[in-house]
Design an enzyme around this catalytic site. Structure first.
Site, mmCIF file in Angstrom:
data_model
loop_
_atom_site.group_PDB
_atom_site.id
_atom_site.type_symbol
_atom_site.label_atom_id
_atom_site.label_comp_id
_atom_site.label_asym_id
_atom_site.label_seq_id
_atom_site.Cartn_x
_atom_site.Cartn_y
_atom_site.Cartn_z
ATOM 1 N N ARG A 59 11.607 -1.141 11.754
ATOM 2 C CA ARG A 59 10.312 -1.184 12.437
ATOM 3 C C ARG A 59 10.266 -2.358 13.393
ATOM 4 O O ARG A 59 10.416 -3.496 12.980
ATOM 5 C CB ARG A 59 9.177 -1.305 11.408
ATOM 6 C CG ARG A 59 8.858 -0.010 10.725
ATOM 7 C CD ARG A 59 7.802 -0.196 9.675
ATOM 8 N NE ARG A 59 6.575 -0.833 10.170
ATOM 9 C CZ ARG A 59 5.442 -0.860 9.474
ATOM 10 N NH1 ARG A 59 5.371 -0.307 8.292
ATOM 11 N NH2 ARG A 59 4.375 -1.457 9.974
ATOM 12 N N ARG A 107 -0.578 -9.251 13.424
ATOM 13 C CA ARG A 107 -1.097 -8.222 12.518
ATOM 14 C C ARG A 107 -1.935 -8.842 11.402
ATOM 15 O O ARG A 107 -2.970 -8.294 11.020
ATOM 16 C CB ARG A 107 0.056 -7.396 11.938
ATOM 17 C CG ARG A 107 0.545 -6.333 12.939
ATOM 18 C CD ARG A 107 1.984 -5.940 12.717
ATOM 19 N NE ARG A 107 2.227 -5.330 11.441
ATOM 20 C CZ ARG A 107 3.413 -5.354 10.828
ATOM 21 N NH1 ARG A 107 4.447 -5.963 11.395
ATOM 22 N NH2 ARG A 107 3.562 -4.753 9.674
ATOM 23 N N ARG A 153 -9.391 0.970 8.995
ATOM 24 C CA ARG A 153 -9.072 -0.430 9.293
ATOM 25 C C ARG A 153 -10.181 -1.104 10.089
ATOM 26 O O ARG A 153 -10.052 -2.286 10.413
ATOM 27 C CB ARG A 153 -7.782 -0.492 10.118
ATOM 28 C CG ARG A 153 -6.511 -0.686 9.299
ATOM 29 C CD ARG A 153 -5.329 -0.618 10.256
ATOM 30 N NE ARG A 153 -4.204 -1.409 9.845
ATOM 31 C CZ ARG A 153 -3.110 -0.910 9.269
ATOM 32 N NH1 ARG A 153 -3.018 0.372 8.994
ATOM 33 N NH2 ARG A 153 -2.112 -1.698 8.967
ATOM 34 N N ARG A 188 11.382 -6.899 4.842
ATOM 35 C CA ARG A 188 11.317 -5.489 5.215
ATOM 36 C C ARG A 188 11.938 -5.257 6.597
ATOM 37 O O ARG A 188 12.532 -4.220 6.852
ATOM 38 C CB ARG A 188 9.848 -5.040 5.208
ATOM 39 C CG ARG A 188 9.671 -3.553 5.325
ATOM 40 C CD ARG A 188 8.246 -3.141 5.014
ATOM 41 N NE ARG A 188 7.355 -3.358 6.141
ATOM 42 C CZ ARG A 188 6.041 -3.096 6.120
ATOM 43 N NH1 ARG A 188 5.473 -2.632 5.028
ATOM 44 N NH2 ARG A 188 5.307 -3.303 7.173
ATOM 45 N N LYS A 214 0.822 -1.218 0.000
ATOM 46 C CA LYS A 214 0.000 0.000 0.000
ATOM 47 C C LYS A 214 0.855 1.267 0.000
ATOM 48 O O LYS A 214 0.619 2.186 -0.772
ATOM 49 C CB LYS A 214 -0.921 0.036 1.238
ATOM 50 C CG LYS A 214 -1.850 -1.156 1.347
ATOM 51 C CD LYS A 214 -2.791 -1.029 2.549
ATOM 52 C CE LYS A 214 -2.105 -1.081 3.903
ATOM 53 N NZ LYS A 214 -1.559 -2.396 4.260
HETATM 54 P P1 ADP Z 1 1.242 -2.333 7.950
HETATM 55 O O1 ADP Z 1 2.528 -2.537 7.253
HETATM 56 O O2 ADP Z 1 0.956 -3.361 9.008
HETATM 57 O O3 ADP Z 1 0.098 -2.135 6.995
HETATM 58 P P2 ADP Z 1 1.129 0.417 8.918
HETATM 59 O O4 ADP Z 1 2.412 1.111 8.730
HETATM 60 O O5 ADP Z 1 -0.026 0.808 8.057
HETATM 61 O O6 ADP Z 1 1.472 -1.095 8.827
HETATM 62 O O7 ADP Z 1 0.651 0.536 10.445
HETATM 63 C C1 ADP Z 1 1.483 0.114 11.509
HETATM 64 C C2 ADP Z 1 0.675 -0.032 12.790
HETATM 65 O O8 ADP Z 1 0.043 1.235 13.125
HETATM 66 C C3 ADP Z 1 -0.502 -1.028 12.716
HETATM 67 O O9 ADP Z 1 -0.097 -2.367 12.965
HETATM 68 C C4 ADP Z 1 -1.416 -0.464 13.822
HETATM 69 O O10 ADP Z 1 -0.973 -0.833 15.109
HETATM 70 C C5 ADP Z 1 -1.245 1.046 13.700
HETATM 71 N N1 ADP Z 1 -2.270 1.610 12.794
HETATM 72 C C6 ADP Z 1 -2.057 2.145 11.563
HETATM 73 N N2 ADP Z 1 -3.224 2.540 11.011
HETATM 74 C C7 ADP Z 1 -4.193 2.261 11.916
HETATM 75 C C8 ADP Z 1 -5.614 2.399 11.946
HETATM 76 N N3 ADP Z 1 -6.289 2.927 10.905
HETATM 77 N N4 ADP Z 1 -6.288 2.006 13.050
HETATM 78 C C9 ADP Z 1 -5.644 1.479 14.088
HETATM 79 N N5 ADP Z 1 -4.318 1.290 14.135
HETATM 80 C C10 ADP Z 1 -3.591 1.668 13.068
#
Ligand code: ADP
Length: 192
Positions: free
Chosen positions: A134, A146, A89, A128, A14
């Site tokens: 991270r 996750r 989400r 990654r 994404k």
């Molecule tokens: P991923 O690579 O898992 O898609 P992101 O960088 O989008 O990771 O998000 C990392 C973390 O930030 C998620 O695992 C969650 O804990 C938190 N997070 C991000 N966006 C949201 C959201 N819309 N609602 C709740 N938590 C979120």
């Protein structure tokens, strides 16, 4: 306004596609994951509140996340529109987004769902972890958590958007350029 959502599991690509699309179509890119990581690095109250959830692979509670997105959308007056990556989400987040956009006289134009199988996702996240720094990528248990949270809490959103007639599935397994050009071909009709 064109408002796009990039939807898909962790590791679906994404963020990579959102950056390219934002530049190509002149959209404002908002990544909730990036915003949380910035807040954590700066040690703000918001960052402190989010940290434990993120490190455990859980979602940050809706009230915190929705408030943060709202502030960011208001701070960045959209020109052409927004591209959201990592939000919504949950169903309550999607409902909050609908209300927020309707105050701007707008709505969600298109939801691109990036389809990638689990085996490929786990491989990508492991890879990654070597470069991203991270902590949520470095631990196999957090990665699994996750993916589980995605299936239970986030996947139901596909039905929500399918019913609205704005959902399109895109094959997320291919080269970055192939996937980009596939997504562009779905957006072009909206851009007029
Ligand atoms: P991923 O690579 O898992 O898609 P992101 O960088 O989008 O990771 O998000 C990392 C973390 O930030 C998620 O695992 C969650 O804990 C938190 N997070 C991000 N966006 C949201 C959201 N819309 N609602 C709740 N938590 C979120």
């Amino acid at each position: 306004m064109i408002n796009l959502i990039l939807f898909g599991p962790p590791g679906a690509g994404k963020g990579t596609q959102a950056v390219k699309l934002a530049e190509h179509f002149g959209l404002r890119h908002l990544s909730t994951g990036d915003i949380f990581r910035r807040e954590m690095a700066e040690g703000t109250e918001l960052g402190k509140a989010a940290k434990a959830f993120i490190e455990a692979g859980k979602l940050v509670p809706d009230d915190i996340t929705i408030g943060m997105l709202k502030n960011n959308m208001v701070a960045h007056q959209p020109g052409t529109g927004f591209i959201l990556d990592g939000f919504p989400r949950t169903i309550p987040q999607a409902e909050a987004l609908d209300r927020l956009l309707s105050t701007l006289g707008a709505s969600v134009s298109l939801v691109i769902s990036l389809e990638v199988n689990d085996e490929e996702l786990v491989n990508r996240l492991r890879g990654r972890a070597l470069t991203s720094g991270r902590t949520d990528d470095a631990d196999e248990n957090v990665i699994r958590k996750r993916l589980e949270v995605y299936k239970n809490e986030t996947l139901p959103l596909k039905d929500y958007y399918r019913k609205k007639g704005v959902l399109e599935d895109v094959n997320g397994m291919g080269t970055i350029e192939q996937i980009f050009s596939d997504i562009c071909s779905r957006i072009r009709p909206l851009a007029g």
